[in-house]
Design a protein around this motif. Sequence first.
Motif, short mmCIF file in Angstrom:
data_model
loop_
_atom_site.label_atom_id
_atom_site.label_comp_id
_atom_site.label_asym_id
_atom_site.label_seq_id
_atom_site.Cartn_x
_atom_site.Cartn_y
_atom_site.Cartn_z
N TYR A 15 29.03 45.33 35.91
CA TYR A 15 30.08 45.50 36.92
C TYR A 15 29.72 46.56 37.96
O TYR A 15 29.91 46.35 39.16
CB TYR A 15 31.38 45.88 36.20
CG TYR A 15 32.49 46.37 37.08
CD1 TYR A 15 33.38 45.49 37.68
CD2 TYR A 15 32.66 47.74 37.32
CE1 TYR A 15 34.41 45.95 38.49
CE2 TYR A 15 33.68 48.20 38.12
CZ TYR A 15 34.55 47.30 38.70
OH TYR A 15 35.57 47.76 39.51
N TRP A 18 27.67 45.35 40.99
CA TRP A 18 28.10 44.22 41.81
C TRP A 18 28.52 44.69 43.20
O TRP A 18 29.11 45.76 43.37
CB TRP A 18 29.27 43.48 41.16
CG TRP A 18 28.92 42.82 39.86
CD1 TRP A 18 27.67 42.49 39.41
CD2 TRP A 18 29.83 42.43 38.83
NE1 TRP A 18 27.75 41.90 38.17
CE2 TRP A 18 29.07 41.85 37.79
CE3 TRP A 18 31.20 42.50 38.69
CZ2 TRP A 18 29.64 41.34 36.64
CZ3 TRP A 18 31.78 42.01 37.53
CH2 TRP A 18 31.00 41.44 36.52
N ARG A 21 34.39 43.77 45.93
CA ARG A 21 35.43 44.26 45.03
C ARG A 21 35.65 43.27 43.90
O ARG A 21 35.86 42.08 44.14
CB ARG A 21 36.74 44.48 45.79
CG ARG A 21 36.63 45.68 46.75
CD ARG A 21 37.96 46.07 47.32
NE ARG A 21 38.86 46.50 46.25
CZ ARG A 21 40.17 46.31 46.26
NH1 ARG A 21 40.75 45.71 47.27
NH2 ARG A 21 40.91 46.73 45.27
N TRP A 22 35.60 43.78 42.69
CA TRP A 22 35.75 42.97 41.49
C TRP A 22 36.64 43.67 40.49
O TRP A 22 36.76 44.90 40.50
CB TRP A 22 34.40 42.73 40.83
CG TRP A 22 33.46 41.90 41.64
CD1 TRP A 22 32.61 42.35 42.62
CD2 TRP A 22 33.27 40.50 41.56
NE1 TRP A 22 31.91 41.30 43.15
CE2 TRP A 22 32.30 40.15 42.51
CE3 TRP A 22 33.83 39.51 40.76
CZ2 TRP A 22 31.87 38.85 42.70
CZ3 TRP A 22 33.39 38.21 40.94
CH2 TRP A 22 32.43 37.89 41.90
N GLU A 23 37.22 42.92 39.59
CA GLU A 23 37.80 43.44 38.37
C GLU A 23 37.11 42.71 37.23
O GLU A 23 36.68 41.57 37.40
CB GLU A 23 39.31 43.22 38.31
CG GLU A 23 40.07 44.10 39.28
CD GLU A 23 41.57 43.98 39.16
OE1 GLU A 23 42.23 45.02 39.08
OE2 GLU A 23 42.08 42.84 39.17
N LEU A 24 37.00 43.38 36.10
CA LEU A 24 36.37 42.79 34.93
C LEU A 24 37.39 42.85 33.80
O LEU A 24 37.84 43.94 33.42
CB LEU A 24 35.11 43.61 34.57
CG LEU A 24 34.32 43.17 33.35
CD1 LEU A 24 33.72 41.78 33.57
CD2 LEU A 24 33.21 44.18 33.07
N PRO A 29 34.57 38.24 35.09
CA PRO A 29 34.73 38.83 36.42
C PRO A 29 35.80 38.09 37.23
O PRO A 29 35.91 36.88 37.17
CB PRO A 29 33.35 38.66 37.05
CG PRO A 29 32.72 37.53 36.32
CD PRO A 29 33.34 37.47 34.96
N PHE A 30 36.58 38.88 37.97
CA PHE A 30 37.57 38.35 38.89
C PHE A 30 37.28 38.92 40.27
O PHE A 30 37.34 40.14 40.46
CB PHE A 30 38.99 38.77 38.46
CG PHE A 30 39.49 38.07 37.23
CD1 PHE A 30 40.30 36.95 37.32
CD2 PHE A 30 39.15 38.55 35.97
CE1 PHE A 30 40.75 36.31 36.18
CE2 PHE A 30 39.61 37.92 34.83
CZ PHE A 30 40.41 36.79 34.94
N ALA A 31 36.94 38.05 41.23
CA ALA A 31 36.69 38.49 42.60
C ALA A 31 38.01 38.90 43.24
O ALA A 31 39.04 38.28 43.01
CB ALA A 31 36.05 37.37 43.40
N GLN A 34 38.20 41.08 49.93
CA GLN A 34 37.55 42.24 50.55
C GLN A 34 38.57 43.04 51.36
O GLN A 34 38.52 44.24 51.40
CB GLN A 34 36.40 41.79 51.45
CG GLN A 34 35.31 41.04 50.71
CD GLN A 34 34.63 41.89 49.65
OE1 GLN A 34 35.10 42.92 49.23
NE2 GLN A 34 33.49 41.42 49.19
#
Length: 178
Positions: A15, A18, A21-24, A29-31, A34
């Motif tokens: 993570y 990367w 902006r992402w959440e894990l 992973p969840f995009a 921006q």
Amino acid sequence: MLAEKYLPHYTYENYKNWEGRWELIEGIPFAMYQAYPVNNQLLSNNIAWQLEELLKSCEECKALLPVDWKISEDTVVQPDNLVICYPIDDKPYITKAPSIIFEVISKSTQEKDEKLKFEIYQRERVKYYILIYPDEKFAKVYELINGKYTKLIDATDEVVKLNLKNCSIDFDFSKIWQ
């Protein structure tokens, strides 16, 4: 499910490298967008401004904008607005549960915020979880009571008292829609 067996399972080590902006969440992973729509950004700014003002006299609690909350090696989330009531250390993320989390709902995040994050925040014992619906101009305010979220109010222009560690704030929802 056979396909599940072969899906990659990501960790914080993946993570942190990367781009964007992402959440894990539990290795998945969840995009994230921006840039959020302007109205959502204004709303988030109004929440942050009010929290900053309300917390001036509270020495323990601080208002933060999106920051990584590393819950575990395979779960990292970025709440839109949050309040923490503990000292900040030198890590690039927080590891303890915030006292208050606001999530500004958009069509792309609604299901994740209302279901997945709801369960995660409840499990992690976030005292207040507030879902903000910009188009409808209302908020669902939940408080953790006996380990479960209980809805306090659907707020539009109400003032809601939020009791924190050693202070309380009167959050005025009428001020965030402007």
